[in-house]
Design a protein around this motif. Structure first.
Motif, short mmCIF file in Angstrom:
data_model
loop_
_atom_site.label_atom_id
_atom_site.label_comp_id
_atom_site.label_asym_id
_atom_site.label_seq_id
_atom_site.Cartn_x
_atom_site.Cartn_y
_atom_site.Cartn_z
N LEU A 673 0.83 -1.20 0.00
CA LEU A 673 0.00 0.00 0.00
C LEU A 673 0.87 1.26 0.00
N TYR A 674 1.94 1.25 0.80
CA TYR A 674 2.85 2.40 0.78
C TYR A 674 3.51 2.52 -0.60
N HIS A 675 3.81 1.38 -1.20
CA HIS A 675 4.39 1.40 -2.54
C HIS A 675 3.39 1.98 -3.54
N ALA A 676 2.10 1.67 -3.35
CA ALA A 676 1.07 2.21 -4.24
C ALA A 676 1.02 3.73 -4.14
N VAL A 677 1.15 4.26 -2.91
CA VAL A 677 1.16 5.72 -2.75
C VAL A 677 2.36 6.32 -3.48
N ALA A 678 3.53 5.68 -3.33
CA ALA A 678 4.73 6.18 -4.01
C ALA A 678 4.53 6.15 -5.53
N ARG A 679 3.97 5.05 -6.03
CA ARG A 679 3.73 4.95 -7.47
C ARG A 679 2.77 6.04 -7.95
N GLN A 680 1.71 6.29 -7.19
CA GLN A 680 0.78 7.35 -7.58
C GLN A 680 1.51 8.69 -7.70
N GLN A 681 2.37 8.99 -6.73
CA GLN A 681 3.09 10.26 -6.76
C GLN A 681 4.13 10.30 -7.87
N ILE A 682 4.77 9.16 -8.13
CA ILE A 682 5.73 9.10 -9.25
C ILE A 682 5.00 9.37 -10.56
N GLY A 683 3.82 8.77 -10.73
CA GLY A 683 3.04 9.03 -11.94
C GLY A 683 2.69 10.50 -12.08
N ASP A 685 4.36 13.03 -10.75
CA ASP A 685 5.60 13.77 -11.04
C ASP A 685 5.92 13.70 -12.53
N LEU A 686 5.81 12.49 -13.09
CA LEU A 686 6.10 12.31 -14.51
C LEU A 686 5.10 13.09 -15.37
N ALA A 687 3.85 13.16 -14.93
CA ALA A 687 2.86 13.94 -15.66
C ALA A 687 3.22 15.42 -15.61
N ALA A 688 3.68 15.88 -14.44
CA ALA A 688 4.08 17.29 -14.32
C ALA A 688 5.25 17.61 -15.23
N LEU A 689 6.08 16.58 -15.50
CA LEU A 689 7.21 16.75 -16.43
C LEU A 689 6.79 16.49 -17.88
N GLU A 690 5.47 16.25 -18.07
CA GLU A 690 4.89 15.97 -19.39
C GLU A 690 5.46 14.71 -20.02
N ARG A 691 5.84 13.78 -19.17
CA ARG A 691 6.30 12.47 -19.66
C ARG A 691 5.10 11.52 -19.53
N TRP A 692 4.07 11.79 -20.37
CA TRP A 692 2.76 11.18 -20.23
C TRP A 692 2.78 9.67 -20.33
N HIS A 693 3.51 9.16 -21.34
CA HIS A 693 3.52 7.70 -21.53
C HIS A 693 4.16 6.97 -20.34
N GLU A 694 5.17 7.60 -19.74
CA GLU A 694 5.79 7.00 -18.56
C GLU A 694 4.89 7.11 -17.33
N ALA A 695 4.01 8.11 -17.30
CA ALA A 695 3.16 8.34 -16.12
C ALA A 695 2.03 7.31 -16.02
N GLU A 696 1.56 6.83 -17.16
CA GLU A 696 0.39 5.95 -17.13
C GLU A 696 0.59 4.65 -16.35
N PRO A 697 1.66 3.87 -16.56
CA PRO A 697 1.78 2.57 -15.86
C PRO A 697 1.79 2.66 -14.34
N ALA A 728 -4.52 13.72 -21.50
CA ALA A 728 -3.38 14.34 -22.18
C ALA A 728 -2.88 13.48 -23.33
N LEU A 729 -3.06 12.15 -23.19
CA LEU A 729 -2.61 11.23 -24.25
C LEU A 729 -3.65 11.07 -25.36
N GLY A 730 -4.85 11.64 -25.13
CA GLY A 730 -5.92 11.44 -26.10
C GLY A 730 -6.44 10.02 -26.09
N HIS A 731 -6.33 9.35 -24.96
CA HIS A 731 -6.71 7.95 -24.84
C HIS A 731 -8.24 7.83 -24.82
N PRO A 732 -8.82 6.82 -25.47
CA PRO A 732 -10.28 6.70 -25.51
C PRO A 732 -10.91 6.41 -24.14
#
Length: 770
Positions: A673-683, A685-697, A728-732
């Motif tokens: 669960l703590y790892h899930a919180v970290a992953r959410q924040q990493i996603g 952060d990557l979105a804030a850097l506009e690294r959209w494809h890396e943010a999704e997983p 942002a990715l235009g995903h359906p």
């Protein structure tokens, strides 16, 4: 007159002539034919111009008529009978000596139930006598509905309508034998011709009813044994039975479920009683009055009749009187109409155990209660409580949940039951009952919550007051804690208010891990406010610091009140330093920083977070590692929000490394669960850097983890974050994901629902080329 067509007037004259010729008195002919003297007199005087064929045949036999004379008598009777119903409409009904009661002219609603009875009336056939049972709680208007329905349906039953009050609520209800005597008398059977036994009377009744289109209203039935012998066996009849009991033992019957009136229906009934002008003058008062009456038809009628008798009294005056619960039942009386009396009729019918269960159940907290709670309050075993609850449900005094084994009162019935506690038990017994129940509830709640406490020794005794019936694992414990939330919270209040501070602190301490699963519950503010106060009363500064921190968490995340959170966190910091508790000091710094961040005071928040991280990093305990993870995630979030997403990503990667390494003494499930919180924040952060494809997983993985753990407050925020990245990715999937997040966050009362609405609007704008 053989071969001719006798007029309808000469049947009575002909019958009298034949009787005199035979040398019989009316009494003698009555006895011989099995027809009452009154019915015979009505025939001879022309009041009854067309008796039924069976009656004419019985008269012909008693008079000793030959075949031709019997045929002539039948021919004289036939024109006076009502014509059978034709395609053009129902026939004119026959009046019998048990007439329907007067219909209520202001009858309101129940259209669907009336339509269903009309369909049943049309479907009644020679081999399909129809029975409809109208059962339910006192005050639903069962009799009023049945009478109104009978009047509406009367034209479809030209052979007559019979109404019989079975006095089911009286000390001595009508016996089936006596009821059959009245029915047979109404059909023209003389008292002297009545069979002696109930079974023989029932057989004669069924033979007379067979083949006739009769409508039978049996009002106020007590049980199946009273009703069963009165039901026609064959023929196109319709029987409407009303009862406060469910009469579940009656087979092959239609059940008419009358619900409470809808609010607008209750206002319509009030309008029909007092007049549209008074309701138009005070429309909100009329709606409030309907609500205070609980939309119960009898209560609305009583309120309306009271107002009708006081034409110059404002509706708002009665609303003000009824708003005070202690005066509501007193206010709901008008002449002989009293809501309390309607409830008392049913209450007096109960066994001692069921009466105790009913009144004590009124002490339960919340909208509904379980048999377990009822058993505690009434001092019964679980099985005894279930039996009482089912009896009360059948009696219409409780309503059962359609899915779970839980029960609820109508609001007015709860007030009545609570009055009986004061009258029959008194304050001393009531307080003892509440104290006993509170101790048991907190014992069970504490044991159930400890299933989620990572520091709890699983080999230690659970402390549950009933170990054999205790929740077996986390899933059962969570289900119990959620279902009984109102009960254990009321128990916590009582324990706090009566000075049982150790139990309050222990219960709240056990709850703090479980509270993360239900972050959207506003009640956590009250729980931890009371536990912090109890810790203070116990003189334990260390526990006070811990519970003030829990309170700061609740203010921050459960009710979104950062100002109150900052006050609690600052008080926790002082208490932690006084007790030299480094763990609570780190938490207090972190919660205070979170509050400052939410207040937009980020420059003040950042040094607190760095100080909290240093404080916790210097400690070796597993508790400190988990606290450090939380602080690092909060620090990274702040850095991203002030425009430093790369630094935020480094901080959250550090959190992820701690999770991957594991924390000694902590389960993989918890660290996930703590790892899930970290992953959410990493996603993020990557979105804030506009690294959209890396943010999704990482966001998808975080969402899956929160959903698996059944943590809706966490899952829906992760869903929102994922939806924004997909947009942002235009995903359906973007619109569906954002819509689901928006709707769920609204239910959770999360302030991020506005963020979801903005993201959806942005999608719309992009779709239209804006």
């Amino acid at each position: 007159m053989r071969g001719g067509t006798p007029s309808t007037e000469d049947f009575g004259q002909r019958l009298r002539s034949l009787r005199v010729r035979a040398g019989l008195s009316q009494e003698a002919l009555s006895h011989g034919a099995g027809v009452s003297v009154r019915a015979l007199a009505d025939m001879e005087r022309g009041r009854t111009r067309g008796p039924q064929r069976r009656t004419v045949e019985a008269l012909a036999r008693a008079l000793g008529l030959d075949g031709d004379e019997a045929s002539d008598l039948e021919a004289a009777a036939a024109p006076g009978r009502p014509r059978p119903r034709t395609a053009e409409g129902p026939a004119v009904p026959v009046a019998l000596p048990l007439p329907l009661p007067r219909d209520i002219q202001d009858f309101t609603a129940r259209d669907a139930a009336l339509a269903r009875l009309l369909d049943l009336a049309r479907d009644a056939g020679a081999n399909r006598p129809v029975v409809s049972v109208v059962a339910g709680q006192p005050g639903l208007g069962k009799t009023a509905f049945a009478v109104h329905a009978a009047h509406r349906l009367a034209p479809y039953f030209p052979d007559g309508q019979l109404a019989l009050d079975l006095h089911g609520m009286d000390a001595e209800p009508t016996t089936p034998r006596d009821a059959l005597a009245r029915l047979l008398g109404a059909m023209g059977v003389a008292d002297a011709a009545l069979p002696a036994g109930t079974d023989d009377r029932a057989s004669l009744w069924r033979s007379l009813a067979a083949g006739r289109r009769l409508l039978l209203l049996l009002d106020n039935a007590t049980d199946e044994t009273q009703v069963g012998p009165l039901l026609p066996g064959t023929g196109p009849s319709l029987t409407i039975v009303t009862s406060r009991q469910a009469l579940a033992g009656l087979t092959s019957v239609h059940r008419c479920e009358l619900a409470l009136l809808r609010r607008e229906e209750a206002v319509e009934l009030l309008t029909r009683i007092v007049g549209a002008e008074r309701v138009r003058a005070e429309p909100q008062a009329a709606r409030d009055l309907a609500d205070l009456c609980g939309h119960l038809p009898l209560a609305v009628r009583i309120a309306g009749q009271r107002l009708l008798s006081r034409p110059h009294e404002r509706l708002g005056k009665l609303v003000a009187r009824l708003a005070a619960e202690g005066r509501r039942l007193d206010g709901l009386q008008a002449g002989s109409l009293r809501i309390r009396a309607a409830f008392a009729l049913s209450y007096r019918q109960l066994s001692t155990e069921s009466a105790t269960f009913l009144r004590r159940a009124a002490l339960a907290a919340g909208a509904d209660f379980s048999p377990e709670t009822g058993a505690l309050l009434a001092g019964l075993s679980y099985d005894e409580a279930v039996a009482c609850a089912e009896e009360l449900t059948d009696a219409g005094l409780l309503q059962s949940d359609p899915a779970a084994e839980r029960y609820r009162f109508h609001d007015l019935l709860r007030l009545y039951a609570a009055e009986q506690v004061e009258a029959e038990d008194g304050p001393a017994v009531r307080d003892a009952v509440l104290d006993r129940t509170a101790r048991w509830m907190l014992g069970r709640a504490t044991a159930a919550a400890l299933h989620f406490d990572v520091d709890h020794d699983r080999t230690a005794p659970s402390g549950d007051p009933d170990p054999d019936g205790a929740p077996a694992g986390r899933q059962d414990a969570r289900a119990w804690l959620e279902a009984e939330r109102a009960q254990w919270l009321a128990a916590l209040r009582r324990a706090h208010d009566t000075g049982r501070h150790r139990q309050v602190v222990d219960t709240a301490e056990a709850m703090h891990w479980f509270s993360d699963l239900n972050q959207h519950w506003e009640q956590w503010v009250e729980v931890f406010r009371r536990s912090a106060d109890s810790a203070r009363a116990l003189g334990s500064r260390r526990e006070e610091a811990a519970h003030l921190n829990y309170l700061a968490w609740a203010h921050n995340l459960c009710v979104h009140d950062p100002r109150a959170a900052l006050v609690s966190a600052d008080a926790a910091l002082v208490a932690a330093r006084d007790s030299e508790d480094g763990l609570q000091e780190g938490w207090a710094l972190g919660y205070g920083a979170g509050a400052l961040q939410r207040l937009g005071r980020t420059e003040e928040a950042r040094p607190r977070l760095h100080e909290a991280a240093r404080c916790l990093a210097s400690q070796d305990s597993p508790q400190a590692r988990l606290a450090e993870l939380t602080i690092l995630n909060t620090l990274g979030t702040l850095l991203r929000q002030i425009g430093r997403p790369a630094e935020a990503l480094d901080i959250h990667r550090r959190s992820e490394r701690i999770c991957r390494a594991g924390v000694p003494g902590r389960t993989d499930e918890l660290i996930a669960l703590y790892h899930a919180v970290a992953r959410q924040q990493i996603g993020n952060d990557l979105a804030a850097l506009e690294r959209w494809h890396e943010a999704e997983p990482p966001l998808r993985k975080a969402l899956a983890s929160f959903e698996a753990a059944q943590m809706p407050a966490w899952a829906e925020q992760a869903r929102l974050d994922l939806g924004q990245v997909l947009g942002a990715l235009g995903h359906p999937e973007a619109r569906r994901t954002l819509t689901a997040a928006h709707d769920a966050l609204a239910v959770l009362r999360s302030p991020r629902q506005d963020e979801a609405a903005t993201a959806l609007a942005a999608l719309d704008q992009a779709a239209t080329g804006g």
